[in-house]
Design a protein around this motif. Structure first.
Motif, PDB file in Angstrom:
ATOM      1  N   ARG A  77       6.234  48.819 -28.406  1.00  0.00           N
ATOM      2  CA  ARG A  77       5.128  47.852 -30.089  1.00  0.00           C
ATOM      3  C   ARG A  77       6.989  47.089 -30.425  1.00  0.00           C
ATOM      4  O   ARG A  77       7.037  48.080 -31.160  1.00  0.00           O
ATOM      5  N   CYS A  78       6.636  45.459 -31.264  1.00  0.00           N
ATOM      6  CA  CYS A  78       7.488  45.010 -31.726  1.00  0.00           C
ATOM      7  C   CYS A  78       6.351  43.950 -32.902  1.00  0.00           C
ATOM      8  O   CYS A  78       5.349  43.739 -32.256  1.00  0.00           O
ATOM      9  N   ALA A  79       7.189  44.165 -33.640  1.00  0.00           N
ATOM     10  CA  ALA A  79       6.536  42.651 -34.905  1.00  0.00           C
ATOM     11  C   ALA A  79       6.608  41.653 -34.397  1.00  0.00           C
ATOM     12  O   ALA A  79       7.318  40.818 -33.542  1.00  0.00           O
ATOM     13  N   LYS A  80       5.837  40.734 -34.290  1.00  0.00           N
ATOM     14  CA  LYS A  80       5.400  39.292 -33.890  1.00  0.00           C
ATOM     15  C   LYS A  80       4.794  37.769 -35.920  1.00  0.00           C
ATOM     16  O   LYS A  80       4.968  36.872 -35.500  1.00  0.00           O
ATOM     17  N   ASN A  81       5.227  39.188 -36.399  1.00  0.00           N
ATOM     18  CA  ASN A  81       5.630  38.110 -37.711  1.00  0.00           C
ATOM     19  C   ASN A  81       6.677  38.768 -38.401  1.00  0.00           C
ATOM     20  O   ASN A  81       7.562  39.348 -38.684  1.00  0.00           O
ATOM     21  N   ASN A  82       7.478  37.679 -39.221  1.00  0.00           N
ATOM     22  CA  ASN A  82       8.472  38.004 -40.359  1.00  0.00           C
ATOM     23  C   ASN A  82       8.765  37.152 -41.184  1.00  0.00           C
ATOM     24  O   ASN A  82       9.566  36.728 -42.043  1.00  0.00           O
ATOM     25  N   ASP A  83       6.890  37.195 -41.791  1.00  0.00           N
ATOM     26  CA  ASP A  83       7.014  36.585 -43.514  1.00  0.00           C
ATOM     27  C   ASP A  83       7.455  36.507 -43.958  1.00  0.00           C
ATOM     28  O   ASP A  83       8.055  36.202 -45.151  1.00  0.00           O
ATOM     29  N   ASN A  84       7.894  38.103 -44.435  1.00  0.00           N
ATOM     30  CA  ASN A  84       8.727  38.332 -46.000  1.00  0.00           C
ATOM     31  C   ASN A  84       9.761  39.492 -46.027  1.00  0.00           C
ATOM     32  O   ASN A  84       9.309  39.763 -44.190  1.00  0.00           O
ATOM     33  N   ASP A  85      10.459  39.767 -46.749  1.00  0.00           N
ATOM     34  CA  ASP A  85      11.379  40.895 -46.485  1.00  0.00           C
ATOM     35  C   ASP A  85      10.875  42.491 -45.992  1.00  0.00           C
ATOM     36  O   ASP A  85      11.149  42.461 -45.500  1.00  0.00           O
TER      37      ASP A  85
ATOM     38  N   ALA B 239      -6.436  45.885 -33.135  1.00  0.00           N
ATOM     39  CA  ALA B 239      -7.394  44.387 -33.292  1.00  0.00           C
ATOM     40  C   ALA B 239      -6.249  43.144 -33.171  1.00  0.00           C
ATOM     41  O   ALA B 239      -6.429  42.108 -32.621  1.00  0.00           O
ATOM     42  N   ASP B 240      -5.352  43.215 -33.605  1.00  0.00           N
ATOM     43  CA  ASP B 240      -3.905  42.242 -33.898  1.00  0.00           C
ATOM     44  C   ASP B 240      -2.919  42.079 -33.072  1.00  0.00           C
ATOM     45  O   ASP B 240      -1.644  41.548 -32.208  1.00  0.00           O
ATOM     46  N   ASN B 241      -2.921  43.773 -31.971  1.00  0.00           N
ATOM     47  CA  ASN B 241      -2.585  43.176 -30.904  1.00  0.00           C
ATOM     48  C   ASN B 241      -2.125  41.619 -29.807  1.00  0.00           C
ATOM     49  O   ASN B 241      -2.816  41.861 -29.524  1.00  0.00           O
ATOM     50  N   VAL B 242      -1.091  41.220 -29.669  1.00  0.00           N
ATOM     51  CA  VAL B 242      -1.001  40.250 -28.886  1.00  0.00           C
ATOM     52  C   VAL B 242      -0.098  40.573 -28.048  1.00  0.00           C
ATOM     53  O   VAL B 242       1.198  41.362 -28.025  1.00  0.00           O
ATOM     54  N   VAL B 243      -0.256  40.442 -26.126  1.00  0.00           N
ATOM     55  CA  VAL B 243       0.449  41.572 -24.941  1.00  0.00           C
ATOM     56  C   VAL B 243       0.872  40.062 -24.184  1.00  0.00           C
ATOM     57  O   VAL B 243      -0.256  38.871 -24.348  1.00  0.00           O
ATOM     58  N   SER B 244       1.555  39.717 -23.656  1.00  0.00           N
ATOM     59  CA  SER B 244       2.196  38.513 -22.190  1.00  0.00           C
ATOM     60  C   SER B 244       0.495  38.690 -21.330  1.00  0.00           C
ATOM     61  O   SER B 244       0.328  39.524 -20.946  1.00  0.00           O
ATOM     62  N   PRO B 245       0.703  37.847 -20.972  1.00  0.00           N
ATOM     63  CA  PRO B 245      -0.318  37.643 -19.516  1.00  0.00           C
ATOM     64  C   PRO B 245       0.209  38.498 -18.701  1.00  0.00           C
ATOM     65  O   PRO B 245      -0.943  38.566 -17.515  1.00  0.00           O
TER      66      PRO B 245
ATOM     67  N   ASP C 137      10.265  47.848 -21.591  1.00  0.00           N
ATOM     68  CA  ASP C 137      10.133  46.228 -20.995  1.00  0.00           C
ATOM     69  C   ASP C 137       8.324  45.605 -21.157  1.00  0.00           C
ATOM     70  O   ASP C 137       8.840  44.796 -20.905  1.00  0.00           O
ATOM     71  N   ILE C 138       7.956  46.297 -21.667  1.00  0.00           N
ATOM     72  CA  ILE C 138       6.435  46.296 -21.842  1.00  0.00           C
ATOM     73  C   ILE C 138       6.242  45.747 -23.243  1.00  0.00           C
ATOM     74  O   ILE C 138       5.926  47.256 -24.133  1.00  0.00           O
ATOM     75  N   HIS C 139       6.047  44.771 -23.468  1.00  0.00           N
ATOM     76  CA  HIS C 139       6.383  44.405 -25.111  1.00  0.00           C
ATOM     77  C   HIS C 139       4.283  44.062 -25.039  1.00  0.00           C
ATOM     78  O   HIS C 139       3.386  43.155 -24.959  1.00  0.00           O
ATOM     79  N   VAL C 140       4.484  44.709 -27.334  1.00  0.00           N
ATOM     80  CA  VAL C 140       3.749  44.428 -27.173  1.00  0.00           C
ATOM     81  C   VAL C 140       3.409  44.214 -28.435  1.00  0.00           C
ATOM     82  O   VAL C 140       4.231  45.300 -29.672  1.00  0.00           O
ATOM     83  N   PHE C 141       2.835  42.959 -29.193  1.00  0.00           N
ATOM     84  CA  PHE C 141       3.051  42.163 -30.621  1.00  0.00           C
ATOM     85  C   PHE C 141       2.226  43.242 -31.847  1.00  0.00           C
ATOM     86  O   PHE C 141       0.759  42.483 -31.377  1.00  0.00           O
ATOM     87  N   ASP C 142       2.882  43.027 -32.080  1.00  0.00           N
ATOM     88  CA  ASP C 142       1.600  43.597 -33.277  1.00  0.00           C
ATOM     89  C   ASP C 142       2.445  43.296 -34.814  1.00  0.00           C
ATOM     90  O   ASP C 142       3.761  43.356 -35.393  1.00  0.00           O
ATOM     91  N   GLU C 143       1.025  43.099 -35.752  1.00  0.00           N
ATOM     92  CA  GLU C 143       1.440  42.622 -36.643  1.00  0.00           C
ATOM     93  C   GLU C 143       1.642  43.723 -37.842  1.00  0.00           C
ATOM     94  O   GLU C 143       1.320  44.099 -38.377  1.00  0.00           O
ATOM     95  N   LYS C 144       2.701  43.450 -38.831  1.00  0.00           N
ATOM     96  CA  LYS C 144       3.745  44.216 -39.482  1.00  0.00           C
ATOM     97  C   LYS C 144       3.195  43.853 -40.842  1.00  0.00           C
ATOM     98  O   LYS C 144       2.566  42.741 -40.993  1.00  0.00           O
ATOM     99  N   VAL C 145       3.056  44.884 -41.896  1.00  0.00           N
ATOM    100  CA  VAL C 145       2.262  44.535 -43.105  1.00  0.00           C
ATOM    101  C   VAL C 145       3.074  44.088 -44.183  1.00  0.00           C
ATOM    102  O   VAL C 145       4.543  43.732 -43.782  1.00  0.00           O
ATOM    103  N   SER C 146       2.548  42.414 -44.927  1.00  0.00           N
ATOM    104  CA  SER C 146       3.025  42.007 -45.716  1.00  0.00           C
ATOM    105  C   SER C 146       3.429  41.891 -47.213  1.00  0.00           C
ATOM    106  O   SER C 146       3.645  40.869 -47.277  1.00  0.00           O
ATOM    107  N   SER C 147       2.620  43.240 -47.219  1.00  0.00           N
ATOM    108  CA  SER C 147       2.709  43.334 -48.521  1.00  0.00           C
ATOM    109  C   SER C 147       3.030  44.632 -49.522  1.00  0.00           C
ATOM    110  O   SER C 147       2.727  45.745 -48.364  1.00  0.00           O
ATOM    111  N   LYS C 148       3.116  45.048 -50.628  1.00  0.00           N
ATOM    112  CA  LYS C 148       3.421  46.126 -50.921  1.00  0.00           C
ATOM    113  C   LYS C 148       2.282  47.345 -51.285  1.00  0.00           C
ATOM    114  O   LYS C 148       2.200  48.091 -50.716  1.00  0.00           O
TER     115      LYS C 148
END
Length: 407
Positions: A183-191, A156-162, A264-275
């Motif tokens: 699949r790669c990260a779309k956020n880098n909010d914290n450690d 549900a959180d995946n974003v892809v290019s047009p 070369d086909i990227h799928v941007f995925d939201e990484k967990v940000s809390s312990k």
């Protein structure tokens, strides 16, 4: 006698960790192998032959299993609908499980199929099975294709290019029945989010790119996956655990279906940000890994007799110690043995350096910065939480462990 016993235990523990370290180091080094270039003439002739043998556009069923994903699902689907691909050749279906009425109302306004099953116990596998059942019964929207060639699974959180479907179609024309996108990260909010993203890229290097480089199948991730529709329809109802991606891998490899990784086909995925979410996510993964290992072991004799290297390799993967635990454990043992016996500590320091070298090689160059490696200070806390998960693993448990989005 006591020192002899301690020495034997020391060697046994080292050997166990050395197997996992050796596996990771081997494939990290394999990833450095130069990929053979294909000449322009070969590409041109291959393209001509494929163009004559295959139709130009395949039909895709895009599935979004969404459990309590109100925060992200509408945006993800809305962005996907902007594909530079013939509209009549793909259809999106969202399996809305325990989502709010307002979210469902917004989704129902989009040119998609909104499925709203009611499960006694929710799971991604059940959502996928429900969607395929509805597709086979012809209960998707009237603007959906009459039949499908491939099914795509996105979180549900995946974003892809047009250009996602356009790129994927080029790979499907080559005849692959199973494709794992990058699949790669779309956020880098914290450690934690940064480390989670780096960990994913290391997985991409070791378990996907390096494996394909020597002719072995890629590992699946759980999203950004594309399968031959007929194959998926025949096998999706055999899924029964929360580790559906590992089950799909096992089914593919038992049937000797090669899994292609497309970097070369990227799928941007939201990484967990809390312990807390990190711990829940890793508990789900560790449970799925143990379940997968026990389900694969009975088939090893047959795999050996039929020389099914992919299946044997996949079984070995499930027995590996998690990398972050290896780093912390080897360092701790090296320090301990330095205090106990200097001669005993040499092999531990060598093992620690080997795992560090493997992870450095497997980390993409753009992520090898001081700022990224400085976040490793968060690693001991995360490894401790993973260690606590060992007490919670129940290999017979098939309940879905949901990881919520923090924002």
């Amino acid at each position: 006698m006591l020192w002899h016993t301690i020495h034997v235990l020391d060697i046994l523990i080292w050997l166990v960790m050395a197997v996992s370290t050796g596996y990771i180091l081997f494939f990290a080094l394999v990833s450095l192998l130069w990929k053979k270039r294909v000449s322009r003439l070969t590409l041109y002739l291959t393209g001509k032959v494929l163009a004559m043998r295959q139709k130009e556009y395949f039909d895709y069923l895009v599935l979004y299993p969404a459990y309590n994903e109100d925060r992200v699902i509408v945006n993800s689907v809305h962005q996907f609908l902007g594909q530079y691909y013939p509209y009549q050749n793909f259809h999106v279906a969202v399996i809305s499980d325990h989502m709010q009425p307002e979210t469902n109302r917004q989704l129902s306004k989009l040119p998609i199929t909104l499925l709203q099953p009611v499960f006694e116990k929710s799971s991604k596998a059940k959502a996928l099975q429900y969607a395929i059942t509805k597709a086979e019964q012809g209960e998707l929207s009237t603007n959906a294709p009459a039949h499908y060639d491939y099914v795509i699974i996105l979180d549900a959180d995946n974003v892809v290019s047009p250009h996602f479907l356009e790129q994927l179609n080029e790979e499907c024309i080559k005849g692959y029945k199973a494709i794992q996108c990058h699949r790669c990260a779309k956020n880098n909010d914290n450690d934690i989010a940064v480390l989670d993203g780096v960990s994913e890229e290391i997985n991409n290097t070791i378990f996907r790119k390096a494996h394909n480089r020597i002719g072995l199948s890629s590992a699946l991730i759980g999203s950004g996956m594309c399968f031959d529709y007929q194959w998926f329809k025949e096998n999706v109802f055999r899924l029964s655990t929360a580790g559906e991606d590992r089950e799909l891998e096992a089914l593919l490899l038992k049937q000797k279906v090669y899994i292609h990784y497309e970097p070369d086909i990227h799928v941007f995925d939201e990484k967990v940000s809390s312990k807390d979410n990190f711990q829940k996510q890793r508990l789900r993964w560790m449970t799925a890994q143990i379940q997968s290992l026990f389900s694969l072991l009975p088939y090893i004799p047959k795999a050996l007799m039929t020389f099914n290297l992919d299946f044997i390799d996949k079984t070995i993967q499930q027995a590996l110690i998690p990398r972050s635990m290896l780093v912390v454990a080897t360092l701790a043992m090296a320090l301990l043995m330095t205090l106990v016996s200097r001669p005993w500590c040499i092999k531990w320091w060598a093992l620690f350096l080997a795992i560090c070298l493997a992870l450095y090689i497997a980390t993409p160059r753009q992520l090898r910065s001081h700022s990224v490696f400085g976040k490793i200070l968060s690693l001991p806390t995360l490894v401790w939480r993973m260690t606590l998960n060992l007490l919670k693993i129940d290999r017979k448990n098939t309940d879905f462990i949901h990881t919520t989005h923090e924002k």
